[in-house]
Design an enzyme around this catalytic site. Structure first.
Site, PDB file in Angstrom:
ATOM      1  N   GLU A  62       0.801  -1.225   0.000  1.00  0.00           N
ATOM      2  CA  GLU A  62       0.000   0.000   0.000  1.00  0.00           C
ATOM      3  C   GLU A  62       0.839   1.284   0.000  1.00  0.00           C
ATOM      4  O   GLU A  62       0.687   2.144   0.847  1.00  0.00           O
ATOM      5  CB  GLU A  62      -0.945  -0.019   1.202  1.00  0.00           C
ATOM      6  CG  GLU A  62      -1.933  -1.158   1.117  1.00  0.00           C
ATOM      7  CD  GLU A  62      -2.888  -1.212   2.299  1.00  0.00           C
ATOM      8  OE1 GLU A  62      -4.095  -1.251   2.055  1.00  0.00           O
ATOM      9  OE2 GLU A  62      -2.429  -1.222   3.452  1.00  0.00           O
TER      10      GLU A  62
HETATM   11  C1  ACM Z   1      -2.421  -5.561   3.606  1.00  0.00           C
HETATM   12  O1  ACM Z   1      -3.533  -6.009   3.917  1.00  0.00           O
HETATM   13  N1  ACM Z   1      -2.237  -4.261   3.467  1.00  0.00           N
HETATM   14  C2  ACM Z   1      -1.291  -6.445   3.403  1.00  0.00           C
END
Ligand code: ACM
Length: 529
Positions: free
Chosen positions: A346
């Protein structure tokens, strides 16, 4: 080996029974109407690869039963000693551990190293129960430990009681089992950053993992909200970065001796700790402690919300890599397992070029400190070493991770994210990936789940508990159980042996065990409790 430390609730749970200890559950979304089949086989989870019931007279543990272990093998002796200590609690029998009784002597439970290496592998075992004796054979102590969990589950559930239980017979049905895991990586993850969990709580979770033959325990030790492990050369990481958590509570961190205590506790249960320091995003707590590794150099404030992906360590500064080197070096030195998890998920503030350059440099740092890198799915964009491992969670790029020869750990959010709600009315948990009832967590095959990914590409699977909404281990357990047991069977049992109707009946029989253990769980309407 089992419940090594006394628990606050166990005795009360034993006395109060189901209703008092199960969190109230909300309205069911899907109710299974299939009648429970009559099951005469032992109610084991995970189901062994192969099992024959001999029928007839069971073995009975009594006052003179001996646990037989080989002479001069301290590791197997330790497994025997902790198994005996576990059995003594409920039975109040002496249960001597002795090397003198090996060789199938009457009234013994024998733990023996040996057997066919090709058949049993690193964690497999053979278990033969006759009216006279119990013989457990494995190539490795880990295999013996897994087999001991099977014996534990073959005993009446009251064997889990921490206090003496007056019952007429402690029997083990006469069976022959040859068992080994389908996947080498059978993992669970706990996010100790969003909310902090004490060493005692973490050990309680490890006890539960051990019962279901989970062998990898991934600790998510840093994120926006908190830095949770002492780094001696960078003291502000915890002095500043550990001070809070989601919602503004006091947070916390593990000293290095406390982390090592967790590592040892897990190792005694043949569970490997995988430490994760999430980077380059998910780093606000670290940036608050050391603003010089952010690009802005403005001191970031501590953060107690739940948004993701908005922070980044500055990937163009040498100071950033010096800090990462210190962190990886210190954690690697106190982590005997082969893996170091670098997060990598992310990332919103970097270009692909900046991101891949960063991951490749961090991969070198991790390797230099003697560890294999594992990272979340997004790291597939970088030039990975074949030794590096990619943990898929969205799944859309899982197959691309294979181009450099890396293996995959599958954590598809729609199946294995144990922090997702069970149904729309579940109070705890999130729902951004899916609502996951017990059958959803059970009904999938890791070998066919991701297009372009086959069984040989898959090292194993892992179930994370992200902790935005959970503040104590009872809440973690409510989200994990019973889906963790489903995940354990997906990971261990051959696909051809797995069956939902059989699983739900076996699962129901485990609830009394959890109540003795003081484990909170979701009373799913799909299960014939
Ligand atoms: C995640 O759920 N950001 C690995």
């Amino acid at each position: 080996m089992f419940a090594g430390e006394p628990r606050k609730f166990s005795k009360f749970a034993t006395m109060l029974g189901v209703g008092a200890f199960v969190m109230s559950c909300s309205a069911p979304v899907r109710v299974s109407t299939t009648p429970a089949p009559t099951v005469s086989t032992p109610l084991l989870i995970p189901m062994p690869a192969s099992m024959q019931l001999r029928g007839g007279v069971p073995f009975e543990i009594n006052r003179t039963t001996v646990i037989a272990t080989p002479a001069n093998n301290a590791e197997v002796d330790a497994i025997g000693q902790s198994f005996a200590a576990f059995l003594r609690r409920a039975t109040e029998f002496p249960l001597v551990v002795s090397a003198a009784a090996v060789g199938g002597a009457p009234n013994t439970i024998e733990l023996r190293l040996g057997g066919d290496a090709a058949t049993l592998g690193d964690e497999g075992y053979n278990l033969t129960v006759t009216p006279d004796s119990v013989r457990l054979v494995a190539n490795t102590p880990a295999g013996l430990f897994r087999g001991v969990q099977t014996i534990r589950q073959l005993l009446p559930t009251a064997i889990e009681s921490e206090i003496g239980v007056d019952r007429s017979a402690w029997t083990i049905p006469a069976v022959s089992i040859t068992d080994r895991p389908r996947f080498a990586w059978r993992g669970a993850m706990l996010d100790v950053s969003r909310h902090f969990f004490t060493v005692r709580e973490v050990k309680e979770y490890i006890d539960l993992l051990a019962l279901y033959k989970i062998n990898m325990f991934h600790l998510h030790l840093s994120d926006e909200q908190g830095w949770r492990i002492q780094i001696n050369s960078r003291p502000k990481l915890t002095e500043v970065g550990s001070q809070t958590q989601v919602g503004g509570g006091p947070g916390g961190f593990y000293t290095q001796p406390e982390y090592q205590d967790i590592v040892r506790y897990a190792a005694a249960r043949y569970i490997t700790i995988v430490p994760e320091i999430d980077m380059p995003a998910h780093t606000n707590a670290a940036l608050a402690a050391y603003p010089e590794v952010s690009c802005s150099e403005r001191p970031a404030g501590l953060y107690t919300g739940t948004d993701v992906g908005w922070s980044s360590i500055c990937v163009d500064k040498e100071e950033s890599y010096a800090l990462i080197d210190d962190v990886v070096r210190e954690i690697a030195a106190i982590t005997p397992g082969p893996f170091f998890h670098v997060g990598g998920d992310e990332v919103k503030l970097l270009t692909d070029e900046q991101y891949t350059r960063f991951i490749e440099r961090v991969q070198d740092i991790v390797n230099r400190h003697g560890k294999r890198m594992i990272g979340w799915e997004e790291i597939y964009k970088a030039r990975l070493k074949p030794t590096s491992v990619v943990q898929s969670w969205k799944g859309d790029s899982a197959a691309q991770a294979l181009k450099y020869g890396s293996k995959l750990v599958l954590s598809p959010a729609k199946k294995t994210y144990l922090d997702m709600k069970y149904n729309a009315g579940t109070e705890l948990g999130l729902d951004w990936a899916a609502l996951i009832e017990v059958n959803d967590a059970y009904d999938w095959d890791p070998a066919t789940y991701n297009p372009g990914v086959t069984e040989k590409d898959v090292l194993g699977i892992e179930g994370p508990v992200w902790s935005e909404t959970v503040r104590n281990i009872g809440a973690v357990e409510f989200l994990a159980m019973p889906r963790l047991a489903a995940l354990a069977e997906v990971a261990w049992t051959p696909q051809a042996v797995r069956d939902w109707q059989s699983f739900r009946v076996r699962l129901a029989s485990h609830a009394p065990r959890w109540r003795y253990m003081g484990v909170n769980y979701y009373h799913s309407p799909q299960i014939p409790w």
